[in-house]
Design a protein around this motif. Structure first.
Motif, PDB file in Angstrom:
ATOM      1  N   ASP A 181       0.837  -1.208   0.000  1.00  0.00           N
ATOM      2  CA  ASP A 181       0.000   0.000   0.000  1.00  0.00           C
ATOM      3  C   ASP A 181       0.870   1.256   0.000  1.00  0.00           C
ATOM      4  O   ASP A 181       0.607   2.211  -0.751  1.00  0.00           O
ATOM      5  N   GLY A 182       1.940   1.234   0.811  1.00  0.00           N
ATOM      6  CA  GLY A 182       2.859   2.374   0.849  1.00  0.00           C
ATOM      7  C   GLY A 182       3.536   2.575  -0.504  1.00  0.00           C
ATOM      8  O   GLY A 182       3.594   3.694  -1.027  1.00  0.00           O
ATOM      9  N   ARG A 256      -0.728  -6.738  10.114  1.00  0.00           N
ATOM     10  CA  ARG A 256      -0.886  -5.509  10.903  1.00  0.00           C
ATOM     11  C   ARG A 256      -2.348  -5.158  11.121  1.00  0.00           C
ATOM     12  O   ARG A 256      -2.785  -4.970  12.244  1.00  0.00           O
ATOM     13  N   ASN A 332       3.666   3.662   9.070  1.00  0.00           N
ATOM     14  CA  ASN A 332       2.856   2.527   9.514  1.00  0.00           C
ATOM     15  C   ASN A 332       2.853   2.471  11.044  1.00  0.00           C
ATOM     16  O   ASN A 332       3.900   2.677  11.670  1.00  0.00           O
TER      17      ASN A 332
END
Ligand SMILES: Nc1ncnc2c1ncn2[C@@H]1O[C@H](COP(=O)(O)OP(=O)(O)O)[C@@H](O)[C@H]1O
Ligand SMILES: O=P(O)(O)OC[C@H]1O[C@](O)(COP(=O)(O)O)[C@@H](O)[C@@H]1O
Ligand SMILES: [Mg+2]
Length: 465
Positions: A181-182, A256, A332
């Motif tokens: 996603d990052g 996560r 994050n």
């Protein structure tokens, strides 16, 4: 979120004027159950009721552009310099994707120059402007035999304009970003900066995540290899717990914000009694709490196996002041240790009720994501790489290549980062976990006669789940 056909259109750099090396091969191809012709599209949804709800003719239904080779391409391969970057946490199959990209670019499109940026986006900064590796078929021939990425990876923010400068400096006109996603966020910003400068550079994403937390993609590459490895630790802890008096087996797995690894690894072994994921809150105390359930399992069958995703129960840690409000270099969230909380609270509770627990706790951590891709993931990575090269050569940009409902398609990058893919507590995956673990029902305690006969193992059947 309701998506319309226009939300799913991908960006093009311009008209395709060059014949592709696949022109002839594609001339006679039509859509079949096994192939989607380049002009056809793949439906976003796949149930009759969802499609009917739109009340639209088939050609207006939300759908994706099919991935794959085109008869005409945008770039003249003789003038292409390709760049590859791997960003974020490791994932099985990164080297397979790099290898597939290099092979497809060189063998079919005869691209002469491919550069790999070292250590993620960091390698694209002014400070590290020589941090590239020349990638050739020879260089990548055997890299799939190792986990990780030969390019290296990193977290941490970089300036988009600086990265564009770096592409321009090297004459790169096609960039492949293999990231989560990052990484997809960074690629989107990079593509926007490229657009703002009016540059002719395609940015294609290959979504990477062992957490499987990116939407609009079937299970991401490497996920299967990672959960297969995770399942081995569940087996180990089950054996240990079953062989210990009042045995408590706990495995903490990566994940996560999404508990897919915990769910699939648990289903793979069907040995877990309790699965904890971030998407489904739980309490420790009270008759319906985790501690009472653990106690019931131990009294019923002599041991219990718990699989916890690392992001599970973060609210419980917060209530106890065990959560530091911190983030990593990429922003994050840094998580609290749910494994430690489980170990300590279960030990305290069982001791208090007169049991003598033996705790077997495994946190395999990086051991599940540093493995090589299994055969299934290797195939998947290679096919994604092929699709990514075709998309880039056809001038698609700000586009990710994904497999969606078993077809390879193009997804606009902003959609890939529009939300997080999570286990749906109302969905069929979680239902399967509840069925497999028996978390829906209370564990039955053993018949006292069984216990008198000394059989701690007597109740170790599905009957006490
Ligand atoms: N919101 C963002 N905008 C721009 N770049 C980002 C953003 N989030 C992450 N990145 C960059 O993408 C790279 C990878 O992101 P990260 O979150 O660490 O891993 P992943 O891609 O696996 O999710 C990092 O170098 C980071 O700086
Ligand atoms: O690599 P780090 O920084 O220790 O972070 C570990 C995290 O990376 C992951 O493996 C994957 O996260 P990303 O997809 O964001 O890289 C998570 O499951 C885990 O929480
Ligand atoms: Mg991420």
């Amino acid at each position: 979120m309701t998506l319309h056909l226009d939300d799913l259109r991908v960006r093009h750099l311009g008209e395709c004027h060059y014949d592709s090396p696949f022109s002839e091969m594609l001339a006679a191809k039509k859509t079949s159950p096994h192939y989607v012709a380049e002009g056809d599209r793949v439906l976003l949804e796949d149930t009759v009721s969802m499609l009917a709800e739109h009340g639209l003719p088939p050609d207006r239904l939300p759908s994706f552009e099919a991935a794959g080779p085109r008869r005409k391409i945008y770039f003249d391969p003789a003038h292409v310099t390709a760049g590859i970057v791997t960003a974020g946490g490791l994932c099985p199959g990164l080297n397979d994707v790099i290898r597939g990209l290099v092979q497809e670019l060189t063998v079919h499109y005869e691209v002469k120059r491919i550069l790999g940026f070292r250590n993620g986006f960091r390698g694209m900064t002014a400070e590290r402007c020589n941090d590239t590796i020349e990638l050739t078929p020879d260089r990548v021939r055997d890299i799939h035999n190792a986990g990780g990425t030969i390019l290296g990876s990193s977290r941490g923010a970089q300036d988009a304009d600086e990265m564009v400068d770096s592409l321009v400096l090297r004459g790169i006109n096609v960039l492949f970003v293999i990231g989560g996603d990052g990484g997809m966020r960074a690629a989107t910003r990079l593509a926007a900066a490229i657009r703002a400068r009016g540059l002719d550079i395609a940015v294609i994403g290959v979504p990477k995540t062992i957490d499987n937390d990116l939407p609009y993609t079937d299970q991401s590459f490497g996920f299967q290899s990672a959960f297969a490895q995770a399942a081995n630790f569940i087996s180990s802890v089950s054996v240990e717990a079953a062989a210990s008096p009042d045995g408590i087996g706990i495995v903490k797995l990566m994940g996560r914000h999404s508990g897919f690894i915990a769910c699939y690894a648990s289903l793979a072994r069907n040995a877990a009694d309790i699965v904890l994921i971030p998407e489904v809150p739980f309490v420790l105390e009270g008759p319906d709490g985790l501690l009472a359930r653990v106690e019931r399992h131990v009294r019923a069958k002599g041991f219990v196996v718990i699989v916890a995703a690392e992001g599970a129960g973060q609210d419980l840690l917060e209530q106890r002041g065990l959560l530091e409000d911190a983030t990593d270099a990429s922003g994050n969230a840094k998580l609290g240790d749910i494994g430690a909380l489980l170990r300590e609270s279960i030990t305290a509770h069982l001791t208090e009720v007169g049991l003598a627990p033996t705790i077997r706790y495994i946190d395999p951590s990086y051991a599940i994501r540093s493995v090589t891709a299994n055969a299934y993931d290797s195939v998947y990575c290679l096919r994604l790489a092929h699709a990514a090269v075709h998309a880039a050569m056809a001038g698609r940009t700000e586009t990710a290549v994904v497999r969606w409902r078993r077809r390879f398609v193009h997804v606009p990058m902003p959609l890939i980062i529009s939300h997080r893919n999570q286990v749906d507590p109302d969905g069929d995956l979680w239902m399967s976990v509840l069925e497999a673990t028996g978390q829906l029902v209370q564990p039955r305690t053993c018949d006292p006669l069984d216990i008198d006969l000394g059989g701690r193992g007597v109740c170790r059947s599905t009957a006490v789940r």
